[in-house]
Design a protein around this motif. Structure first.
Motif, PDB file in Angstrom:
ATOM      1  N   TRP A 104       0.827  -1.206   0.000  1.00  0.00           N
ATOM      2  CA  TRP A 104       0.000   0.000   0.000  1.00  0.00           C
ATOM      3  C   TRP A 104       0.858   1.251   0.000  1.00  0.00           C
ATOM      4  O   TRP A 104       1.729   1.437   0.842  1.00  0.00           O
ATOM      5  CB  TRP A 104      -0.938   0.006   1.195  1.00  0.00           C
ATOM      6  N   ASP A 105       0.592   2.111  -0.969  1.00  0.00           N
ATOM      7  CA  ASP A 105       1.349   3.347  -1.144  1.00  0.00           C
ATOM      8  C   ASP A 105       0.357   4.451  -1.507  1.00  0.00           C
ATOM      9  O   ASP A 105      -0.006   4.607  -2.677  1.00  0.00           O
ATOM     10  CB  ASP A 105       2.393   3.169  -2.249  1.00  0.00           C
ATOM     11  N   PRO A 106      -0.123   5.221  -0.522  1.00  0.00           N
ATOM     12  CA  PRO A 106      -1.125   6.254  -0.823  1.00  0.00           C
ATOM     13  C   PRO A 106      -0.602   7.311  -1.790  1.00  0.00           C
ATOM     14  O   PRO A 106      -1.375   7.862  -2.575  1.00  0.00           O
ATOM     15  CB  PRO A 106      -1.452   6.852   0.548  1.00  0.00           C
ATOM     16  N   GLY A 107       0.683   7.597  -1.760  1.00  0.00           N
ATOM     17  CA  GLY A 107       1.238   8.571  -2.691  1.00  0.00           C
ATOM     18  C   GLY A 107       1.150   8.106  -4.127  1.00  0.00           C
ATOM     19  O   GLY A 107       0.819   8.885  -5.029  1.00  0.00           O
ATOM     20  N   LEU A 108       1.416   6.810  -4.354  1.00  0.00           N
ATOM     21  CA  LEU A 108       1.306   6.259  -5.704  1.00  0.00           C
ATOM     22  C   LEU A 108      -0.143   6.258  -6.165  1.00  0.00           C
ATOM     23  O   LEU A 108      -0.446   6.574  -7.326  1.00  0.00           O
ATOM     24  CB  LEU A 108       1.871   4.835  -5.735  1.00  0.00           C
ATOM     25  N   ALA A 109      -1.073   5.913  -5.264  1.00  0.00           N
ATOM     26  CA  ALA A 109      -2.494   5.944  -5.610  1.00  0.00           C
ATOM     27  C   ALA A 109      -2.914   7.360  -5.998  1.00  0.00           C
ATOM     28  O   ALA A 109      -3.651   7.563  -6.971  1.00  0.00           O
ATOM     29  CB  ALA A 109      -3.329   5.444  -4.432  1.00  0.00           C
ATOM     30  N   LEU A 110      -2.438   8.359  -5.264  1.00  0.00           N
ATOM     31  CA  LEU A 110      -2.757   9.754  -5.572  1.00  0.00           C
ATOM     32  C   LEU A 110      -2.229  10.137  -6.953  1.00  0.00           C
ATOM     33  O   LEU A 110      -2.942  10.745  -7.758  1.00  0.00           O
ATOM     34  CB  LEU A 110      -2.164  10.665  -4.500  1.00  0.00           C
ATOM     35  N   ASP A 111      -0.983   9.762  -7.242  1.00  0.00           N
ATOM     36  CA  ASP A 111      -0.390  10.100  -8.540  1.00  0.00           C
ATOM     37  C   ASP A 111      -1.178   9.475  -9.684  1.00  0.00           C
ATOM     38  O   ASP A 111      -1.397  10.112 -10.725  1.00  0.00           O
ATOM     39  CB  ASP A 111       1.061   9.632  -8.588  1.00  0.00           C
ATOM     40  N   ARG A 112      -1.606   8.233  -9.512  1.00  0.00           N
ATOM     41  CA  ARG A 112      -2.324   7.552 -10.589  1.00  0.00           C
ATOM     42  C   ARG A 112      -3.711   8.151 -10.799  1.00  0.00           C
ATOM     43  O   ARG A 112      -4.172   8.268 -11.936  1.00  0.00           O
ATOM     44  CB  ARG A 112      -2.407   6.050 -10.298  1.00  0.00           C
ATOM     45  N   LEU A 113      -4.371   8.535  -9.730  1.00  0.00           N
ATOM     46  CA  LEU A 113      -5.680   9.158  -9.869  1.00  0.00           C
ATOM     47  C   LEU A 113      -5.571  10.523 -10.541  1.00  0.00           C
ATOM     48  O   LEU A 113      -6.409  10.896 -11.358  1.00  0.00           O
ATOM     49  CB  LEU A 113      -6.338   9.297  -8.497  1.00  0.00           C
ATOM     50  N   LEU A 114      -4.509  11.254 -10.230  1.00  0.00           N
ATOM     51  CA  LEU A 114      -4.323  12.585 -10.802  1.00  0.00           C
ATOM     52  C   LEU A 114      -3.842  12.546 -12.245  1.00  0.00           C
ATOM     53  O   LEU A 114      -3.869  13.572 -12.932  1.00  0.00           O
ATOM     54  CB  LEU A 114      -3.310  13.373  -9.957  1.00  0.00           C
ATOM     55  N   ALA A 115      -3.424  11.372 -12.710  1.00  0.00           N
ATOM     56  CA  ALA A 115      -2.902  11.270 -14.077  1.00  0.00           C
ATOM     57  C   ALA A 115      -3.977  11.529 -15.126  1.00  0.00           C
ATOM     58  O   ALA A 115      -3.667  11.840 -16.273  1.00  0.00           O
ATOM     59  CB  ALA A 115      -2.277   9.893 -14.291  1.00  0.00           C
ATOM     60  N   ALA A 116      -5.263  11.388 -14.744  1.00  0.00           N
ATOM     61  CA  ALA A 116      -6.366  11.654 -15.674  1.00  0.00           C
ATOM     62  C   ALA A 116      -7.354  12.589 -14.988  1.00  0.00           C
ATOM     63  O   ALA A 116      -8.415  12.155 -14.516  1.00  0.00           O
ATOM     64  CB  ALA A 116      -7.047  10.352 -16.094  1.00  0.00           C
ATOM     65  N   PRO A 117      -7.041  13.886 -14.894  1.00  0.00           N
ATOM     66  CA  PRO A 117      -7.872  14.815 -14.120  1.00  0.00           C
ATOM     67  C   PRO A 117      -9.269  15.019 -14.686  1.00  0.00           C
ATOM     68  O   PRO A 117     -10.171  15.455 -13.972  1.00  0.00           O
ATOM     69  CB  PRO A 117      -7.071  16.124 -14.164  1.00  0.00           C
ATOM     70  N   GLU A 118      -9.459  14.679 -15.975  1.00  0.00           N
ATOM     71  CA  GLU A 118     -10.777  14.861 -16.582  1.00  0.00           C
ATOM     72  C   GLU A 118     -11.724  13.700 -16.288  1.00  0.00           C
ATOM     73  O   GLU A 118     -12.924  13.783 -16.558  1.00  0.00           O
ATOM     74  CB  GLU A 118     -10.621  15.018 -18.102  1.00  0.00           C
ATOM     75  N   ARG A 119     -11.221  12.659 -15.706  1.00  0.00           N
ATOM     76  CA  ARG A 119     -12.031  11.454 -15.495  1.00  0.00           C
ATOM     77  C   ARG A 119     -12.947  11.611 -14.287  1.00  0.00           C
ATOM     78  O   ARG A 119     -12.530  12.109 -13.237  1.00  0.00           O
ATOM     79  CB  ARG A 119     -11.099  10.259 -15.276  1.00  0.00           C
ATOM     80  N   PRO A 120     -14.209  11.168 -14.377  1.00  0.00           N
ATOM     81  CA  PRO A 120     -15.091  11.212 -13.205  1.00  0.00           C
ATOM     82  C   PRO A 120     -14.504  10.411 -12.049  1.00  0.00           C
ATOM     83  O   PRO A 120     -13.953   9.318 -12.251  1.00  0.00           O
ATOM     84  CB  PRO A 120     -16.389  10.583 -13.717  1.00  0.00           C
ATOM     85  N   VAL A 121     -14.627  10.941 -10.855  1.00  0.00           N
ATOM     86  CA  VAL A 121     -13.988  10.309  -9.713  1.00  0.00           C
ATOM     87  C   VAL A 121     -14.519   8.897  -9.477  1.00  0.00           C
ATOM     88  O   VAL A 121     -13.776   8.007  -9.058  1.00  0.00           O
ATOM     89  CB  VAL A 121     -14.145  11.188  -8.453  1.00  0.00           C
ATOM     90  N   GLY A 122     -15.812   8.651  -9.762  1.00  0.00           N
ATOM     91  CA  GLY A 122     -16.351   7.307  -9.588  1.00  0.00           C
ATOM     92  C   GLY A 122     -15.670   6.294 -10.485  1.00  0.00           C
ATOM     93  O   GLY A 122     -15.315   5.193 -10.053  1.00  0.00           O
ATOM     94  N   ASP A 123     -15.467   6.663 -11.748  1.00  0.00           N
ATOM     95  CA  ASP A 123     -14.763   5.778 -12.673  1.00  0.00           C
ATOM     96  C   ASP A 123     -13.325   5.564 -12.240  1.00  0.00           C
ATOM     97  O   ASP A 123     -12.788   4.456 -12.328  1.00  0.00           O
ATOM     98  CB  ASP A 123     -14.790   6.364 -14.087  1.00  0.00           C
ATOM     99  N   ALA A 124     -12.677   6.632 -11.804  1.00  0.00           N
ATOM    100  CA  ALA A 124     -11.269   6.537 -11.415  1.00  0.00           C
ATOM    101  C   ALA A 124     -11.086   5.619 -10.213  1.00  0.00           C
ATOM    102  O   ALA A 124     -10.107   4.866 -10.142  1.00  0.00           O
ATOM    103  CB  ALA A 124     -10.724   7.926 -11.113  1.00  0.00           C
ATOM    104  N   LEU A 125     -12.016   5.662  -9.266  1.00  0.00           N
ATOM    105  CA  LEU A 125     -11.907   4.802  -8.085  1.00  0.00           C
ATOM    106  C   LEU A 125     -12.087   3.334  -8.443  1.00  0.00           C
ATOM    107  O   LEU A 125     -11.500   2.451  -7.794  1.00  0.00           O
ATOM    108  CB  LEU A 125     -12.951   5.213  -7.038  1.00  0.00           C
ATOM    109  N   LEU A 126     -12.887   3.058  -9.471  1.00  0.00           N
ATOM    110  CA  LEU A 126     -13.127   1.672  -9.865  1.00  0.00           C
ATOM    111  C   LEU A 126     -12.008   1.090 -10.730  1.00  0.00           C
ATOM    112  O   LEU A 126     -11.947  -0.120 -10.898  1.00  0.00           O
ATOM    113  CB  LEU A 126     -14.454   1.564 -10.627  1.00  0.00           C
TER     114      LEU A 126
END
Length: 286
Positions: free
Chosen positions: A133-155
């Motif tokens: 588990w690496d919360p920083g890596l998870a943050l970076d990957r989620l931010l890599a597509a800022p236009e994506r809806p957060v629900g889709d990104a979490l899934l």
């Protein structure tokens, strides 16, 4: 679909029943591996990786399975009848002198070299319930597509693994944003809070027989006062909400929000039923 906490519990049951014991029966009922025989090999461990299960046996082999929507592993005593579905739904049987593990309706079942497990799970993001588990890596990957809806990104299991539709809806509620809000439009600090809540919720439910998310928010304080319909402009404080539900929004369409009383709404998001509270969550909706 079973989510990361449920799959971890399944792994723990299988590990307790199989690990450290030699297999006395091995039956893989999928065409590609129907002739494979693991009889006589000792099961080394059973590990969860997000929503994936890895059963490692001596000789450098791993049985990889994924439950998806309908799959299940059941563990039985030697003389216990198998209960999990009709026989034609069985995809795997692993047995030793003390237990029999039966896999029903497994949509993914493959035997691979343990050294090649990355072929099955190497694409996955960090696991909130795993040692990686690496919360920083998870943050970076989620931010890599800022236009994506957060629900889709979490899934998206490539961002962080183990989140399913239930947690998607509940996490968005706790963060007070709708699942359709683009990741890049989240208020400052909200995405970091979402990642923290993800780890917190999964760990809180890793040993619970029934998943609950209402433990994650303080509902003892009274909600904000609402105008009294009988006396416009005069606030009327609602009494504190008593938590009697395990989930805030998921599966609660048209029922009152536990936090503000607004009826919960539901709509489709990429083929999945999605629930949110119009009173508590801000952002675009369907």
């Amino acid at each position: 679909m079973p989510e990361g906490d449920t799959v971890l519990q399944t792994a723990a049951r299988l590990h307790q029943a199989l690990a450290g014991r030699a297999l006395t029966r091995s039956d893989l009922r999928v065409p590609r591996f129907a002739t494979a025989d693991l009889t006589g090999r000792t099961v080394l461990d059973v590990t969860a990786r997000g929503k994936h299960l890895l059963t490692r046996v001596e000789g450098g082999l791993t049985l990889h399975s994924h439950l998806r929507m309908d799959g299940a592993w059941r563990v039985f005593a030697p003389d216990e009848p198998w209960r999990g579905g009709p026989g034609h739904q069985i995809r795997a049987v692993l047995a030793n002198a003390e237990h029999t593990a039966v896999g029903y309706r497994l949509p993914v079942l493959e035997l691979l070299r343990t050294s090649e497990e990355s072929r099955a799970v190497g694409h996955l993001g960090p696991d909130p319930l795993g040692p990686d588990w690496d919360p920083g890596l998870a943050l970076d990957r989620l931010l890599a597509a800022p236009e994506r809806p957060v629900g889709d990104a979490l899934l998206d299991q490539r961002n962080l693994t183990g989140i399913g539709n239930v947690y998607k809806c509940e996490l968005c509620f706790l963060a007070r944003v709708t699942p359709w809000l683009p990741v890049g439009a989240l208020p400052d600090g909200v995405l970091t809070r979402l990642i923290t809540l993800t780890e917190r919720l999964l760990h809180a439910n890793r040993d619970r027989p029934a998943r609950t998310t209402t433990i994650a928010s303080d509902l003892r304080a009274p909600p904000s006062p609402a105008p009294d319909a009988a006396a416009p402009g005069r606030p009327r404080a609602r009494p504190p909400v008593r938590v009697q539900e395990r989930l805030f929004v998921y599966g609660r369409a048209r029922r009152p929000c536990l936090r503000c009383g607004t009826p919960i709404r539901s709509a489709d998001q990429d083929g999945r039923p999605t629930y949110w509270c119009p009173g508590c969550q801000s952002g675009p909706t369907r």
